[in-house]
Each structure stands twice: as C-alpha cells, then as structure tokens.
Design a protein around this motif. Structure first.
Motif, PDB file in Angstrom:
ATOM      1  N   TYR A   1      26.132  -0.901 -26.021  1.00 28.22           N
ATOM      2  CA  TYR A   1      24.797  -0.447 -25.618  1.00 28.22           C
ATOM      3  C   TYR A   1      24.762  -0.008 -24.155  1.00 28.22           C
ATOM      4  O   TYR A   1      24.435   1.141 -23.848  1.00 28.22           O
ATOM      5  CB  TYR A   1      23.762  -1.535 -25.842  1.00 28.22           C
ATOM      6  CG  TYR A   1      22.392  -1.125 -25.323  1.00 28.22           C
ATOM      7  CD1 TYR A   1      21.645  -0.158 -25.990  1.00 28.22           C
ATOM      8  CD2 TYR A   1      21.885  -1.654 -24.138  1.00 28.22           C
ATOM      9  CE1 TYR A   1      20.423   0.262 -25.501  1.00 28.22           C
ATOM     10  CE2 TYR A   1      20.660  -1.239 -23.645  1.00 28.22           C
ATOM     11  CZ  TYR A   1      19.926  -0.276 -24.322  1.00 28.22           C
ATOM     12  OH  TYR A   1      18.721   0.140 -23.822  1.00 28.22           O
ATOM     13  N   VAL A   2      25.102  -0.924 -23.237  1.00 28.76           N
ATOM     14  CA  VAL A   2      24.930  -0.643 -21.809  1.00 28.76           C
ATOM     15  C   VAL A   2      25.780   0.546 -21.371  1.00 28.76           C
ATOM     16  O   VAL A   2      25.265   1.512 -20.782  1.00 28.76           O
ATOM     17  CB  VAL A   2      25.275  -1.894 -20.970  1.00 28.76           C
ATOM     18  CG1 VAL A   2      25.238  -1.555 -19.476  1.00 28.76           C
ATOM     19  CG2 VAL A   2      24.303  -3.026 -21.274  1.00 28.76           C
ATOM     20  N   GLN A   3      27.073   0.501 -21.622  1.00 24.55           N
ATOM     21  CA  GLN A   3      27.946   1.558 -21.109  1.00 24.55           C
ATOM     22  C   GLN A   3      27.619   2.919 -21.725  1.00 24.55           C
ATOM     23  O   GLN A   3      27.591   3.924 -21.019  1.00 24.55           O
ATOM     24  CB  GLN A   3      29.406   1.205 -21.369  1.00 24.55           C
ATOM     25  CG  GLN A   3      30.375   2.281 -20.864  1.00 24.55           C
ATOM     26  CD  GLN A   3      31.809   1.841 -20.881  1.00 24.55           C
ATOM     27  OE1 GLN A   3      32.198   0.923 -20.164  1.00 24.55           O
ATOM     28  NE2 GLN A   3      32.631   2.479 -21.708  1.00 24.55           N
ATOM     29  N   ARG A   4      27.347   2.946 -23.018  1.00 19.02           N
ATOM     30  CA  ARG A   4      27.048   4.230 -23.652  1.00 19.02           C
ATOM     31  C   ARG A   4      25.761   4.831 -23.098  1.00 19.02           C
ATOM     32  O   ARG A   4      25.622   6.054 -23.003  1.00 19.02           O
ATOM     33  CB  ARG A   4      26.963   4.057 -25.169  1.00 19.02           C
ATOM     34  CG  ARG A   4      28.313   3.798 -25.804  1.00 19.02           C
ATOM     35  CD  ARG A   4      28.183   3.424 -27.265  1.00 19.02           C
ATOM     36  NE  ARG A   4      27.867   4.563 -28.103  1.00 19.02           N
ATOM     37  CZ  ARG A   4      28.782   5.387 -28.615  1.00 19.02           C
ATOM     38  NH1 ARG A   4      30.056   5.203 -28.365  1.00 19.02           N
ATOM     39  NH2 ARG A   4      28.415   6.394 -29.382  1.00 19.02           N
ATOM     40  N   ARG A   5      24.825   3.981 -22.753  1.00 12.71           N
ATOM     41  CA  ARG A   5      23.579   4.501 -22.174  1.00 12.71           C
ATOM     42  C   ARG A   5      23.828   5.029 -20.755  1.00 12.71           C
ATOM     43  O   ARG A   5      23.296   6.071 -20.364  1.00 12.71           O
ATOM     44  CB  ARG A   5      22.512   3.412 -22.155  1.00 12.71           C
ATOM     45  CG  ARG A   5      21.126   3.993 -21.915  1.00 12.71           C
ATOM     46  CD  ARG A   5      20.029   3.038 -22.267  1.00 12.71           C
ATOM     47  NE  ARG A   5      18.767   3.763 -22.287  1.00 12.71           N
ATOM     48  CZ  ARG A   5      18.156   4.193 -23.376  1.00 12.71           C
ATOM     49  NH1 ARG A   5      18.687   3.950 -24.566  1.00 12.71           N
ATOM     50  NH2 ARG A   5      17.027   4.866 -23.318  1.00 12.71           N
ATOM     51  N   LEU A   6      24.643   4.320 -19.989  1.00 12.61           N
ATOM     52  CA  LEU A   6      24.956   4.795 -18.646  1.00 12.61           C
ATOM     53  C   LEU A   6      25.766   6.092 -18.692  1.00 12.61           C
ATOM     54  O   LEU A   6      25.592   6.973 -17.842  1.00 12.61           O
ATOM     55  CB  LEU A   6      25.733   3.722 -17.874  1.00 12.61           C
ATOM     56  CG  LEU A   6      25.002   2.392 -17.621  1.00 12.61           C
ATOM     57  CD1 LEU A   6      25.867   1.464 -16.792  1.00 12.61           C
ATOM     58  CD2 LEU A   6      23.651   2.616 -16.943  1.00 12.61           C
ATOM     59  N   LEU A   7      26.666   6.198 -19.670  1.00  5.22           N
ATOM     60  CA  LEU A   7      27.488   7.408 -19.786  1.00  5.22           C
ATOM     61  C   LEU A   7      26.648   8.653 -20.061  1.00  5.22           C
ATOM     62  O   LEU A   7      27.081   9.766 -19.757  1.00  5.22           O
ATOM     63  CB  LEU A   7      28.513   7.236 -20.907  1.00  5.22           C
ATOM     64  CG  LEU A   7      29.750   6.385 -20.587  1.00  5.22           C
ATOM     65  CD1 LEU A   7      30.541   6.106 -21.849  1.00  5.22           C
ATOM     66  CD2 LEU A   7      30.620   7.076 -19.549  1.00  5.22           C
ATOM     67  N   ALA A   8      25.468   8.462 -20.644  1.00  9.52           N
ATOM     68  CA  ALA A   8      24.605   9.609 -20.937  1.00  9.52           C
ATOM     69  C   ALA A   8      24.071  10.261 -19.670  1.00  9.52           C
ATOM     70  O   ALA A   8      23.650  11.426 -19.692  1.00  9.52           O
ATOM     71  CB  ALA A   8      23.442   9.168 -21.833  1.00  9.52           C
TER      72      ALA A   8
END
Length: 304
Positions: free
Chosen positions: A183-190
């Motif tokens: 959740y966290v990393q994929r959202r930041l990667l966006a």
C-alpha cells in the motif's frame, strides 16, 4: 467549412487524464497503524496483567515478571498476531476507501519474474540480512537493544520450533509487505521518484520496529524489499524475500540454541554459504535491472 461539409469524421473526445493518487493517505495510514498497534498492545498487556493476578500471581512482582511473561511462546505469538492483524486491517481499509487507488491495490498482482528468479531472490536476500544484522550490531554498541525476541527464542521448545519459525516467517512476511510495499510504497511511487518512495517506505518500516537497532535493521532490509517490489511490479517477490530473511534468522537462532547448528560453524561451511548468497544476490541485482518484458514477457503487462 465544418467537418461535415469536408466529410471529415469528428475528432473523438479526449479521455480525461487520470489524476495520480495523493501521498497523504499513505502517511495517515501509517499513523493509524501505529496508533492501532499501540492500542492493541496496551489492551493486551492489561489483559495479561489481570490474568496473571487472577491466576495467583503476585501483583507486586507483575512489573518484574511481565517481560518473561510476554516472551512465553503462546503469549508472544498471540500478541504479534494481533499486531499483524491490526496492520493488515489498516492496509485493507486504506486501499478500499481511497478515492483514487494505485493500480493493483495492495500489489498482489502477477510479478514480472521468471520461475528461476524466485529461489535466486530468496537466497540472495541473505546478503541484505547480513548487512542489516551488521548495522543493528553497530547500533547496539551505543543504544540498548530489544531483548524481547531474545527472550522469546529462549522459551521456544523443540516441539514448538517449526510452528514458531513458520509463524515468524509467513505472517509478518505477508502482512508487513502488504502494508508497506503493497500500500504505502505503491502510493508513493504514483507521485515520487522510485528512490524517494523506496527510502521513505523503508524509513517508515524501520520506525514501526521502535528500538534503534531494530529500526536500522528494518530500514536496511526494507531498502532491498522495496527495490524488489518496485522492479517486479508486485508484492509477492518481496513477501518471499521477507519470509526468507525471517526464516533464516529464526532457524539460525533456534538451531544454535538446540545444537543443530554449531555456534561457531566451520570456516569452509561459512565460506561456501557466503559465496552462494553473494552470487545469488549479484544475480538478483542483474535480474531486477533487466527490462520487465525480458524478466517475464507473459507477466510484464500485468505487473505494475
């Protein structure tokens, strides 16, 4: 002259560009997860204290006996399971209520990785494990380490060893990766560059481990797990690496305690193991550096 008069077909309407998810909810979810975890720990600790007194324990000795009590295998497993479930509930809730969701939800999509890449990543993860242990040992020289896990390993019986290792490997490996890399990393990667998203996620992953030595260990290992999840486009390979790291550490601790593994292994065995891990780590780096379509053509479009 109009389009109809020229006989031209009208231009199709432009599809509105999808707005990238905001990074704010990722940090809110982290704060909620920490608060929920601390609350469950407090409630569980109070319940254990009450149980201790009701079953005949000395209330005056509760504070002194509590660390050993919390390290008792069933209690240790139960407390950690409650924490992990709180983390999982936060991840699922955050992913479901977000008005704009990252592609792939929590990242449980097919990875861009060939079959032989899985064992290579698993064995290669022993190198980040060694780096994390070295960092934690260095910090332990200046800051008191967390003794909870040490006490817990001392209380594990031979009968409970295998279930204990499976729990330590699989439950945190799955749930922590779902929250942090899923959740966290994929959202930041966006929104952010990959290096910033991976480093920030690793930092949050470290902070949730509380003690300085644990924070450093989790941060260093988290950088590797973040890179694996990013380059494969899926959280599954990171789950495998996380589980491999936890399993290797647990097997070493319990193996040396029960005498199955020598406390001072032969140099030849350590050398062979070290070379194998290093070769697999370098192969992992090379594998992850390749284009996704070359890592697994059939999964390249699904991952990400």
């Amino acid at each position: 002259m109009t389009n109809d008069e020229r006989g031209d077909e009208p231009l199709p309407p432009k599809r509105p560009r999808r707005r990238a998810p905001s990074v704010g909810p990722a940090f809110v979810a982290f704060v909620v997860a920490v608060a929920l975890t601390l609350t469950t720990q407090l409630v569980a600790g109070m319940a254990i204290g009450v149980w201790y007194v009701v079953t005949g324990g000395n209330a005056k000795r509760l504070a002194a006996d509590l660390p050993d009590l919390l390290a008792d295998t069933p209690i240790f497993v139960a407390l950690n399971l409650v924490n992990q479930l709180a983390l999982l509930a936060t991840a699922i809730a955050a992913a479901r209520i977000a008005p704009v969701r990252p592609r792939g939800g929590l990242g449980f999509v097919r990875p861009a990785l060939t079959a032989w890449g899985y064992p290579v990543l698993a064995i290669g993860s022993l190198v980040p494990l060694a780096v994390g242990v070295a960092g934690a040992e260095a910090v332990s020289l200046v800051a008191p380490p967390d003794e909870t896990f040490g006490r817990a390993f001392e209380k594990v019986t031979p009968v409970a060893a295998v279930p204990f290792v499976l729990f330590i490997a699989l439950v945190p490996g799955l749930i922590e990766e779902a929250f942090f890399r899923g959740y966290v990393q994929r959202r930041l990667l966006a929104r952010w560059p990959a290096w910033a998203a991976i480093a920030t996620t690793a930092g949050l992953f470290g902070l949730i481990h509380i003690y300085p030595a644990n924070i450093v260990f989790a941060f260093l290992v988290g950088l590797w797990l973040g890179a694996v999840a990013w380059r494969t486009g899926s959280v599954w390979p990171a789950v495998l690496c996380h589980a491999s790291i936890n399993a290797a550490s647990s097997v070493w601790n319990l193996g040396t305690r029960f005498g199955v593994i020598p406390a001072d292994p032969p140099n030849s065995a350590m050398g062979i193991g070290g070379v194998l891990a290093l070769v697999c780590f370098l192969a992992s780096v090379r594998l992850l550096a390749r284009d996704p379509s070359k890592r697994a053509p059939e999964a390249a479009q699904e991952a990400g």
